[in-house]
Write an enzyme that holds these catalytic residues in place. Structure first.
Site, PDB file in Angstrom:
ATOM      1  N   ARG A  52       0.825  -1.212   0.000  1.00  0.00           N
ATOM      2  CA  ARG A  52       0.000   0.000   0.000  1.00  0.00           C
ATOM      3  C   ARG A  52       0.852   1.251   0.000  1.00  0.00           C
ATOM      4  NH1 ARG A  52      -4.540  -0.229   4.558  1.00  0.00           N
ATOM      5  NH2 ARG A  52      -2.802  -1.056   5.767  1.00  0.00           N
ATOM      6  N   ILE A 143       0.546 -25.556  10.934  1.00  0.00           N
ATOM      7  CA  ILE A 143       0.054 -26.919  11.155  1.00  0.00           C
ATOM      8  C   ILE A 143      -0.484 -27.477   9.842  1.00  0.00           C
ATOM      9  CG2 ILE A 143      -1.581 -28.356  12.415  1.00  0.00           C
ATOM     10  CD1 ILE A 143      -1.655 -26.193  14.573  1.00  0.00           C
ATOM     11  N   GLY A 194       1.443  -9.016  22.305  1.00  0.00           N
ATOM     12  CA  GLY A 194       1.305  -9.070  20.854  1.00  0.00           C
ATOM     13  C   GLY A 194       0.471 -10.224  20.339  1.00  0.00           C
ATOM     14  N   GLU A 197      -4.818  -8.193  18.875  1.00  0.00           N
ATOM     15  CA  GLU A 197      -4.805  -6.892  18.220  1.00  0.00           C
ATOM     16  C   GLU A 197      -5.388  -5.822  19.152  1.00  0.00           C
ATOM     17  OE1 GLU A 197      -3.500  -6.395  15.321  1.00  0.00           O
ATOM     18  OE2 GLU A 197      -3.272  -8.454  14.606  1.00  0.00           O
ATOM     19  N   LYS A 212     -12.426 -20.320   9.749  1.00  0.00           N
ATOM     20  CA  LYS A 212     -11.610 -21.523   9.658  1.00  0.00           C
ATOM     21  C   LYS A 212     -12.478 -22.779   9.746  1.00  0.00           C
ATOM     22  CE  LYS A 212      -7.651 -19.100  11.649  1.00  0.00           C
ATOM     23  NZ  LYS A 212      -6.865 -18.859  12.865  1.00  0.00           N
TER      24      LYS A 212
END
Length: 439
Positions: A52, A143, A194, A197, A212
């Site tokens: 961006r 995974i 961290g 969010e 998911k």
């Protein structure tokens, strides 16, 4: 001339997005270029990176001549063979993937939201173009779970997929279990480290896990399942008392994605749901700690399988992306393509109300004779059998904790509403589903 001495073909790779995942993809493409070339059978040349802002700070240094803000121009180049999409979201990712396929490139994506919302459009475009669309990184990062479902278990019948597929919520619930912290306190720690969010809505309200779950159910049961088909509850209402109650039962609270084959009105149907649930500490998923993910698969021939590892993060996700990239590169060299969408079964999705489950219900009640009988009668009226019941506290602190046997979610929900309307019930303080540990 030996195989090692033969000149390699060259395949040009475009990367869309250079955030935490994209930057690690660029790093691995550069640092492991020789190994990747040997595995793929061709040099994988980084030909461009769409971003961006050209002047943004990045985790890895990208040569200026490779950076561009013209993503559509990059995927439209005639010399681009492979496109990696790690932008995320619906648009412009969807338009860019469709343009890449139309222009003859194979695509690797980590975009769970797009696949869960509009996967069929992408799969149809890949089929029409005769190109690959691979997306292992869309679920549980490093995974390997999608390829085993699509390929390794292609000769078996999968009946259930049960998983912890969101690291943020697992970290929060784990901290609540091990330290006794409340939701807000555990969330703040996750943000400081961290794992969460600044706006954690997608994670803590279950949107990420629902996307998911839709992908897992679609692959496992050969039917089209979208995120809108998945029943969803998050963890923001889970309290320290809920977690403590689970501990007293020898259980732990986890946010689960549960995809199952069930008997429906017209034959086998798919049940897909995401919600917090109590599971016994003896269950393999109960030991999944901190921000790790795990997916438990049950099939008729193979039995029970478990896949475990880091389910998020730039490097783990990039690992899955590069694994797909090597595969689609091999397919490109062989002028073939891998398996596309498998939706031949076209099973219906069962409404949540028809899904069989169990409830753990905590009820503040008047401490007087006859209350337990009245509560039991409310369960019986809705044809819900009680497995266990215990009373905690006396007087103004009196509370009944009831765990039901399996019944439809509609029956259990109606029972809870009945309880809330009873004179002897001051408040239904907690309702949580229970998985595992019998009927």
């Amino acid at each position: 001339m030996s195989e090692a001495d033969k000149p390699r073909k060259n395949l040009k790779v475009a990367v869309l997005g250079c955030g935490s995942v994209g930057s690690q993809v660029v790093r691995l493409l550069t640092e492991q270029a020789d190994d990747l070339a040997s595995r793929a059978g061709a040099t994988l040349e980084l030909a461009g990176v769409a971003v961006r802002r050209l002047d943004a700070d990045r985790e890895v240094e990208v040569p200026a001549e490779l950076l561009t803000t013209d993503a559509i121009g990059l995927v439209a180049r005639d010399d681009i063979d492979l496109v990696i999409e790690v932008i995320g979201g619906i648009e412009p990712a969807r338009s860019l993937i469709l343009a890449a396929l139309e222009n003859g490139a194979s695509v690797v994506t980590a975009n769970k939201a797009l696949l869960a919302e509009d996967g069929p459009t992408l799969f149809e475009a890949a089929e029409k173009a005769g190109r690959d669309l691979y997306y292992e990184a869309a679920v549980a990062a490093a995974i390997p779970i999608l390829r085993p479902l699509r390929e390794s278990l292609a000769g078996d019948k999968v009946t259930r997929v049960l998983g912890i597929v969101n690291g943020t919520t697992n970290f929060i619930l784990d901290k609540m279990d091990t330290s006794g912290a409340g939701f807000a306190e555990a969330l703040e720690e996750a943000q400081d480290l961290g794992y969460a969010e600044a706006d954690p809505t997608a994670d803590v309200e279950g949107f990420d896990a629902a996307a998911k779950a839709a992908i897992l159910a679609s692959l496992a049961f050969h039917s089209r399942v979208t995120a809108a088909d998945v029943y969803r509850e998050g963890i923001s209402e889970v309290t320290a008392a809920d977690v403590a109650s689970a501990r007293d039962m020898g259980s732990v609270v986890k946010l689960l994605a549960i995809c199952e084959l069930k008997d429906g009105p017209g034959g086998e149907a798919v049940s897909a749901r995401v919600h917090p649930a109590m599971i016994p500490r003896s269950h393999p998923l109960a030991s999944v700690r901190e921000a790790y993910n795990a997916v438990f698969v049950e099939s008729e021939a193979a039995g029970q399988l478990m896949f475990y590892g880091p389910g998020a993060g730039g490097s783990p996700t990039a690992s899955a992306v590069l694994g797909d990239l090597v595969t689609v590169a091999r397919n490109r060299l062989a002028d073939t393509r891998g398996a596309g969408e498998s939706a031949y079964a076209a099973r219906a999705v069962l409404p949540m109300g028809e899904t069989l489950t169990r409830y753990h219900v905590a009820i503040d009640v008047d401490d007087r004779a006859g209350v337990l009988a009245a509560v039991a009668a409310a369960f019986a009226e809705h044809d819900v059998s009680i497995k266990t019941v215990r009373q905690e506290g006396r007087g103004a602190d009196a509370q009944l904790v009831v765990v039901s046997h399996r019944a439809t979610d509609a029956q259990l929900s109606a029972t809870v509403e009945h309880l809330r309307g009873m004179d002897a019930v001051r408040e239904v303080t907690s309702v949580m589903r229970v998985e595992g540990g019998g009927e």
